[in-house]
Design a protein around this motif. Structure first.
Motif, short mmCIF file in Angstrom:
data_model
loop_
_atom_site.label_atom_id
_atom_site.label_comp_id
_atom_site.label_asym_id
_atom_site.label_seq_id
_atom_site.Cartn_x
_atom_site.Cartn_y
_atom_site.Cartn_z
N LYS A 66 0.94 -0.90 -0.07
CA LYS A 66 0.07 0.01 -0.08
C LYS A 66 0.92 1.39 -0.08
O LYS A 66 0.50 2.10 -0.72
N SER A 67 1.79 1.27 0.85
CA SER A 67 2.83 2.37 1.07
C SER A 67 3.52 2.59 -0.36
O SER A 67 3.58 3.85 -0.76
N THR A 68 4.12 1.58 -1.03
CA THR A 68 4.63 1.82 -2.19
C THR A 68 3.65 2.22 -3.34
O THR A 68 4.28 2.98 -4.08
N ALA A 69 2.54 1.78 -3.27
CA ALA A 69 1.45 2.45 -4.33
C ALA A 69 1.20 3.69 -4.23
O ALA A 69 1.18 4.57 -5.06
N MET A 70 1.07 4.19 -2.97
CA MET A 70 0.85 5.73 -2.56
C MET A 70 2.20 6.37 -3.12
O MET A 70 1.88 7.61 -3.58
N MET A 71 3.22 5.92 -2.73
CA MET A 71 4.22 6.90 -3.02
C MET A 71 4.60 7.01 -4.70
O MET A 71 4.96 7.78 -5.10
N LYS A 72 4.27 5.60 -5.37
CA LYS A 72 4.12 5.68 -6.67
C LYS A 72 3.26 6.77 -7.38
O LYS A 72 3.67 7.53 -8.08
N LYS A 73 2.14 6.66 -6.83
CA LYS A 73 1.23 7.95 -7.14
C LYS A 73 1.67 9.33 -7.01
O LYS A 73 1.34 10.26 -7.78
N ARG A 74 2.22 9.41 -5.93
CA ARG A 74 2.84 10.74 -5.38
C ARG A 74 3.69 11.14 -6.31
O ARG A 74 3.82 12.40 -6.77
N LEU A 75 4.56 10.44 -6.67
CA LEU A 75 5.92 10.48 -7.68
C LEU A 75 5.39 10.92 -8.94
O LEU A 75 5.67 12.09 -9.54
N GLN A 76 4.27 10.42 -9.44
CA GLN A 76 3.65 10.49 -10.76
C GLN A 76 3.12 11.94 -10.69
O GLN A 76 2.98 12.81 -11.61
N ARG A 77 2.27 12.23 -9.59
CA ARG A 77 1.75 13.66 -9.42
C ARG A 77 2.70 14.76 -9.62
O ARG A 77 2.48 15.92 -10.01
N MET A 78 4.00 14.70 -8.65
CA MET A 78 4.89 15.41 -8.83
C MET A 78 5.57 15.76 -10.11
O MET A 78 6.02 16.91 -10.60
#
Length: 80
Positions: A66-78
């Motif tokens: 879950k944390s990995t997926a969240m960080m991946k989404k956050r990186l894509q948004r940035m």
């Protein structure tokens, strides 16, 4: 500050040192000359276990799914 300390199992054991039922903490501020040698022996045996021991670091930066997926989404948004 190089203050030797140790963790004792049970408040009753500490209480027996000060002639009470139990005690939560003890601090020795003065030591009689006749007890100095015995106290130094205790300090010598305790110091390597607690003061000089390497600290345990838990984890290691490994994240769950879950944390990995969240960080991946956050990186894509940035990146946008």
């Amino acid at each position: 500050m190089d203050v030797p300390f140790c963790i004792i199992k049970g408040k009753a054991r500490l209480g027996s040192v000060v002639h009470k039922k139990n005690a939560t903490a003890l601090a020795f501020t003065q030591i009689n000359n006749e007890d100095k040698r015995e106290f130094d022996k205790i300090v010598e045996s305790v110091r390597p276990m607690y003061n000089e021991a390497t600290r345990i670091s838990w984890g290691g930066g490994i994240m769950g799914a879950k944390s990995t997926a969240m960080m991946k989404k956050r990186l894509q948004r940035m990146k946008k």
